[in-house]
Design a protein around this motif. Structure first.
Motif, PDB file in Angstrom:
ATOM      1  N   GLY A  16       0.774  -1.234   0.011  1.00 18.31           N
ATOM      2  CA  GLY A  16       0.187   0.095   0.039  1.00 18.31           C
ATOM      3  C   GLY A  16       0.977   1.304   0.052  1.00 18.31           C
ATOM      4  O   GLY A  16       0.425   2.320  -0.331  1.00 18.31           O
ATOM      5  N   SER A  17       2.178   1.186   0.340  1.00 19.25           N
ATOM      6  CA  SER A  17       2.824   2.424   0.043  1.00 19.25           C
ATOM      7  C   SER A  17       2.936   2.904  -1.261  1.00 19.25           C
ATOM      8  O   SER A  17       2.888   2.135  -2.362  1.00 19.25           O
ATOM      9  N   VAL A  18       3.233   4.213  -1.254  1.00 19.50           N
ATOM     10  CA  VAL A  18       2.969   4.998  -2.653  1.00 19.50           C
ATOM     11  C   VAL A  18       4.642   5.755  -3.129  1.00 19.50           C
ATOM     12  O   VAL A  18       5.265   5.969  -2.045  1.00 19.50           O
ATOM     13  N   VAL A  19       5.014   5.400  -4.308  1.00 21.12           N
ATOM     14  CA  VAL A  19       5.959   6.182  -4.534  1.00 21.12           C
ATOM     15  C   VAL A  19       5.946   6.905  -5.842  1.00 21.12           C
ATOM     16  O   VAL A  19       5.196   6.594  -6.967  1.00 21.12           O
ATOM     17  N   LEU A  20       6.212   8.317  -5.844  1.00 21.03           N
ATOM     18  CA  LEU A  20       5.966   9.140  -7.026  1.00 21.03           C
ATOM     19  C   LEU A  20       7.565   9.278  -7.582  1.00 21.03           C
ATOM     20  O   LEU A  20       8.369   9.911  -7.095  1.00 21.03           O
ATOM     21  N   LEU A  21       7.628   8.673  -8.574  1.00 20.92           N
ATOM     22  CA  LEU A  21       9.008   8.555  -9.359  1.00 20.92           C
ATOM     23  C   LEU A  21       9.251   9.825 -10.242  1.00 20.92           C
ATOM     24  O   LEU A  21       8.361   9.905 -11.343  1.00 20.92           O
TER      25      LEU A  21
END
Length: 314
Positions: free
Chosen positions: A122-127
């Motif tokens: 559920g963690s989010v990464v904005l690359l």
């Protein structure tokens, strides 16, 4: 047992000099081969084939008689097949073949491209642009590890007490968290690595030492050449949304504690099960958020003088 010892054992087996226990070990190796899927490059197959041929020819020169022919065939089959595994550098039970793990995902962005990635927890990464991120489709049961190979990324990590989250960089600097949000900037062409914490707390380290522990609105700049890290306070803060949809008060408290590096206590354990649906911003102070939450549940709270510990009560 080392690879060399394993080869010696196999040679004893080929020469019929192995003890009953050693013969059993080799045949146990052979029995495990049905469960293995061996994929080799063409040049590796050729090298193994040549070595197999030498051993097989040596074994066949013994010219077995009568019923010994029928005993020798499975003997050679076992020895030859195990030789393939030994030559590849087998440990006692498992192959050590460098293959690309099917569980791994690699994301690369273009020079003007950004990507939003949701991980299995559920963690989010904005690359950010010109970045490369490697992560597993499914995290292990006891940890969560990903690698930022290049570029800049923002991480909003789901809090899981028993599964710490670690971001590895190509320069050997690691960022370890339990549940928080932060930014990492790590370009191989740059002499610096930057880590900035938006909420929560992170520990930054390299292979030798802990470089520093950062809390909300702090940043670290690591000089890769000098091996030195400097910590400072962010002048322009970044904010994230803190959203709760039917979360228990216990879950809300856990998120707020890591977001603001504070301690929140309940004077009645029954309050932990109260459900909360609300959305906040990390721009808001803990007192402001707690005031709203307590109003929703007709509760009260008070805080310590240093604004680091809060008590919620009826």
């Amino acid at each position: 047992m080392t690879e060399e010892q394993a080869k010696e054992l196999l040679q004893k087996y080929l020469n019929k000099q192995a003890s009953p226990q050693e013969q059993k070990k080799v045949e146990e190796w052979y029995a495990t081969l049905d469960q293995e899927n061996i994929e080799l490059a063409a040049d590796r197959k050729a090298a193994i084939g040549e070595q197999m041929l030498v051993h097989l020819q040596d074994a066949m020169r013994q010219k077995p008689k009568g019923s010994q022919v029928f005993k020798l065939q499975p003997f050679i089959r076992i020895a030859a097949t195990v030789l393939i595994i030994i030559t590849l550098g087998i440990s006692i039970w498992k192959l050590n073949i460098p293959v690309k793990p099917e569980n791994q995902v690699t994301i690369v962005t273009g020079s003007t491209e950004r990507k939003h990635i949701t991980l299995s927890d559920g963690s989010v990464v904005l690359l950010g642009p010109s970045a490369k991120l490697c992560y597993p489709k499914t995290f292990a049961s006891n940890n969560r590890q990903i690698a930022l190979k290049e570029g800049e990324a923002f991480f909003d990590i789901t809090h899981q007490e028993k599964r710490p989250f670690t971001v590895h960089t190509a320069s050997g600097v690691d960022i370890r968290v339990l549940g928080t949000s932060f930014k990492v900037k790590s370009y191989q062409a740059s002499k610096h690595i930057e880590v900035a914490v938006i909420t929560g707390k992170v520990a930054v380290s390299n292979k030798k030492v802990n470089l520093g522990t950062l809390i909300k609105d702090e940043f670290l700049i690591y000089d890769k050449t000098a091996g030195r890290a400097d910590i400072g306070k962010s002048k322009s803060a970044t904010y994230i949304e803190l959203a709760f949809d039917g979360a228990s008060l216990e879950q809300v408290i856990s998120k707020l504690q890591y977001a603001y590096s504070i301690k929140i206590l309940l004077n009645d354990n029954a309050l932990a099960k109260l459900k909360t649906t609300a959305s906040f911003s990390s721009k808001q102070s803990p007192e402001e958020i707690l005031d709203i939450i307590c109003s929703l549940h007709h509760l009260k709270f008070n805080g310590s003088k240093n604004h680091k510990t809060f008590n919620i009560y009826r």
